[in-house]
Motif scaffolding. Sequence first.
Motif, PDB file in Angstrom:
ATOM      1  N   THR A 223       0.854  -1.186   0.000  1.00 42.46           N
ATOM      2  CA  THR A 223       0.000   0.000   0.000  1.00 42.46           C
ATOM      3  C   THR A 223       0.894   1.241   0.000  1.00 42.46           C
ATOM      4  N   GLN A 224       0.304   2.390  -0.227  1.00 38.72           N
ATOM      5  CA  GLN A 224       1.087   3.624  -0.195  1.00 38.72           C
ATOM      6  C   GLN A 224       1.727   3.822   1.170  1.00 38.72           C
ATOM      7  N   ILE A 225       0.991   3.464   2.197  1.00 41.26           N
ATOM      8  CA  ILE A 225       1.515   3.601   3.556  1.00 41.26           C
ATOM      9  C   ILE A 225       2.745   2.718   3.761  1.00 41.26           C
ATOM     10  N   GLU A 226       2.632   1.464   3.321  1.00 44.49           N
ATOM     11  CA  GLU A 226       3.763   0.549   3.489  1.00 44.49           C
ATOM     12  C   GLU A 226       4.973   1.014   2.694  1.00 44.49           C
ATOM     13  N   LEU A 227       4.706   1.493   1.497  1.00 43.89           N
ATOM     14  CA  LEU A 227       5.817   1.979   0.670  1.00 43.89           C
ATOM     15  C   LEU A 227       6.491   3.180   1.323  1.00 43.89           C
ATOM     16  N   ALA A 228       5.684   4.087   1.825  1.00 44.21           N
ATOM     17  CA  ALA A 228       6.232   5.269   2.496  1.00 44.21           C
ATOM     18  C   ALA A 228       7.109   4.855   3.673  1.00 44.21           C
ATOM     19  N   ASP A 229       6.615   3.914   4.456  1.00 43.76           N
ATOM     20  CA  ASP A 229       7.371   3.445   5.613  1.00 43.76           C
ATOM     21  C   ASP A 229       8.710   2.845   5.196  1.00 43.76           C
ATOM     22  N   ARG A 230       8.644   1.937   4.242  1.00 48.52           N
ATOM     23  CA  ARG A 230       9.881   1.258   3.832  1.00 48.52           C
ATOM     24  C   ARG A 230      10.880   2.217   3.209  1.00 48.52           C
ATOM     25  N   ALA A 231      10.359   3.206   2.498  1.00 47.61           N
ATOM     26  CA  ALA A 231      11.263   4.140   1.820  1.00 47.61           C
ATOM     27  C   ALA A 231      11.770   5.217   2.764  1.00 47.61           C
ATOM     28  N   GLY A 232      11.109   5.353   3.892  1.00 46.91           N
ATOM     29  CA  GLY A 232      11.516   6.394   4.829  1.00 46.91           C
ATOM     30  C   GLY A 232      11.084   7.780   4.389  1.00 46.91           C
ATOM     31  N   VAL A 233       9.999   7.829   3.665  1.00 48.02           N
ATOM     32  CA  VAL A 233       9.433   9.124   3.277  1.00 48.02           C
ATOM     33  C   VAL A 233       8.021   9.222   3.826  1.00 48.02           C
ATOM     34  N   GLY A 234       7.449  10.383   3.717  1.00 45.68           N
ATOM     35  CA  GLY A 234       6.107  10.569   4.231  1.00 45.68           C
ATOM     36  C   GLY A 234       5.077  10.037   3.262  1.00 45.68           C
ATOM     37  N   LEU A 235       3.907   9.746   3.817  1.00 51.48           N
ATOM     38  CA  LEU A 235       2.815   9.266   2.985  1.00 51.48           C
ATOM     39  C   LEU A 235       2.435  10.328   1.963  1.00 51.48           C
ATOM     40  N   ARG A 236       2.448  11.563   2.391  1.00 54.81           N
ATOM     41  CA  ARG A 236       2.160  12.673   1.498  1.00 54.81           C
ATOM     42  C   ARG A 236       3.031  12.616   0.252  1.00 54.81           C
ATOM     43  N   PHE A 237       4.287  12.321   0.479  1.00 60.04           N
ATOM     44  CA  PHE A 237       5.224  12.303  -0.636  1.00 60.04           C
ATOM     45  C   PHE A 237       4.879  11.218  -1.644  1.00 60.04           C
ATOM     46  N   VAL A 238       4.605  10.032  -1.154  1.00 61.16           N
ATOM     47  CA  VAL A 238       4.252   8.934  -2.063  1.00 61.16           C
ATOM     48  C   VAL A 238       3.041   9.307  -2.900  1.00 61.16           C
ATOM     49  N   ARG A 239       2.110   9.969  -2.273  1.00 60.65           N
ATOM     50  CA  ARG A 239       0.903  10.340  -3.007  1.00 60.65           C
ATOM     51  C   ARG A 239       1.212  11.358  -4.080  1.00 60.65           C
ATOM     52  N   GLU A 240       1.963  12.368  -3.736  1.00 56.82           N
ATOM     53  CA  GLU A 240       2.321  13.380  -4.735  1.00 56.82           C
ATOM     54  C   GLU A 240       3.143  12.749  -5.857  1.00 56.82           C
ATOM     55  N   LEU A 241       3.974  11.801  -5.491  1.00 54.39           N
ATOM     56  CA  LEU A 241       4.772  11.101  -6.495  1.00 54.39           C
ATOM     57  C   LEU A 241       3.884  10.354  -7.483  1.00 54.39           C
ATOM     58  N   GLU A 242       2.939   9.606  -6.968  1.00 55.32           N
ATOM     59  CA  GLU A 242       2.074   8.818  -7.851  1.00 55.32           C
ATOM     60  C   GLU A 242       1.046   9.678  -8.578  1.00 55.32           C
ATOM     61  N   GLN A 243       0.941  10.929  -8.159  1.00 58.14           N
ATOM     62  CA  GLN A 243       0.030  11.830  -8.874  1.00 58.14           C
ATOM     63  C   GLN A 243       0.763  12.737  -9.843  1.00 58.14           C
ATOM     64  N   GLY A 244       2.044  12.503  -9.975  1.00 57.47           N
ATOM     65  CA  GLY A 244       2.787  13.196 -11.027  1.00 57.47           C
ATOM     66  C   GLY A 244       3.251  14.599 -10.696  1.00 57.47           C
ATOM     67  N   LYS A 245       3.346  14.923  -9.428  1.00 60.79           N
ATOM     68  CA  LYS A 245       3.894  16.235  -9.072  1.00 60.79           C
ATOM     69  C   LYS A 245       5.311  16.338  -9.621  1.00 60.79           C
ATOM     70  N   SER A 246       5.634  17.464 -10.228  1.00 61.53           N
ATOM     71  CA  SER A 246       6.906  17.561 -10.949  1.00 61.53           C
ATOM     72  C   SER A 246       8.028  18.172 -10.128  1.00 61.53           C
TER      73      SER A 246
ATOM     74  N   ARG B 131      15.508  19.850  -6.977  1.00 64.10           N
ATOM     75  CA  ARG B 131      14.142  19.656  -7.432  1.00 64.10           C
ATOM     76  C   ARG B 131      14.142  19.048  -8.816  1.00 64.10           C
ATOM     77  N   LEU B 132      13.290  18.033  -8.955  1.00 61.63           N
ATOM     78  CA  LEU B 132      13.241  17.264 -10.189  1.00 61.63           C
ATOM     79  C   LEU B 132      12.872  18.115 -11.400  1.00 61.63           C
ATOM     80  N   ASP B 133      11.943  19.030 -11.233  1.00 61.42           N
ATOM     81  CA  ASP B 133      11.525  19.840 -12.378  1.00 61.42           C
ATOM     82  C   ASP B 133      12.649  20.753 -12.854  1.00 61.42           C
ATOM     83  N   LYS B 134      13.439  21.258 -11.917  1.00 60.46           N
ATOM     84  CA  LYS B 134      14.562  22.116 -12.301  1.00 60.46           C
ATOM     85  C   LYS B 134      15.614  21.310 -13.040  1.00 60.46           C
ATOM     86  N   VAL B 135      15.868  20.104 -12.558  1.00 61.63           N
ATOM     87  CA  VAL B 135      16.835  19.250 -13.242  1.00 61.63           C
ATOM     88  C   VAL B 135      16.378  19.000 -14.673  1.00 61.63           C
TER      89      VAL B 135
END
Lengths: 70, 70
Positions: free
Chosen positions: A18-41, B44-48
Amino acid sequence: MTSLRSFVKRKRRELGLTQIELADRAGVGLRFVRELEQGKSSLRLDKVNQVLVLFGHCMGPVPLKRHDLS
Amino acid sequence: MTSLRSFVKRKRRELGLTQIELADRAGVGLRFVRELEQGKSSLRLDKVNQVLVLFGHCMGPVPLKRHDLS
DNA sequence: ACAAAACATACCCAATAGGGTATAATATTA
DNA sequence: TAATATTATACCCTATTGGGTATGTTTTGT
């Protein structure tokens, strides 16, 4: 191009996480995983890499896809 | 891996650009180009990508280089 | 060696990434 | 359908990026 967002989403599901599990394993926040999968640039490169390493990948320069190749 | 920093430095020189010229053309600050070529990991990825597009590239997931392949 | 260009380092500061969290929406399963 | 898990959206807040700029160092060319 294989957009980063779909790559992450696909790989995550291949591992059955899940996004939560991925966030935990990667050591990033859940927010980040979500923005990542939503294509934030404007994500931070190091955070993206923290996630990709779980999939045996990392971010690097790749040739731009040519939409027309004559 | 072909580290991003060396990729940028090499490509920039192939085009005969200074850091200032590259920064101008990419629409990023000189500071950014310097941190990029010095291997700062939290860019930042977009700047890169603004820089890489000048070289016909963009950032994407690539398989991790195995240092030992038995 | 000298001059000029290019690059590195250091500072201030506004803009924002991303953590945490709560709630809403959606998907999944019984 | 109802219950549950998963994902999306929204907010506050701190830490940090990255722009600009000044100064120091290194490199390049004559």
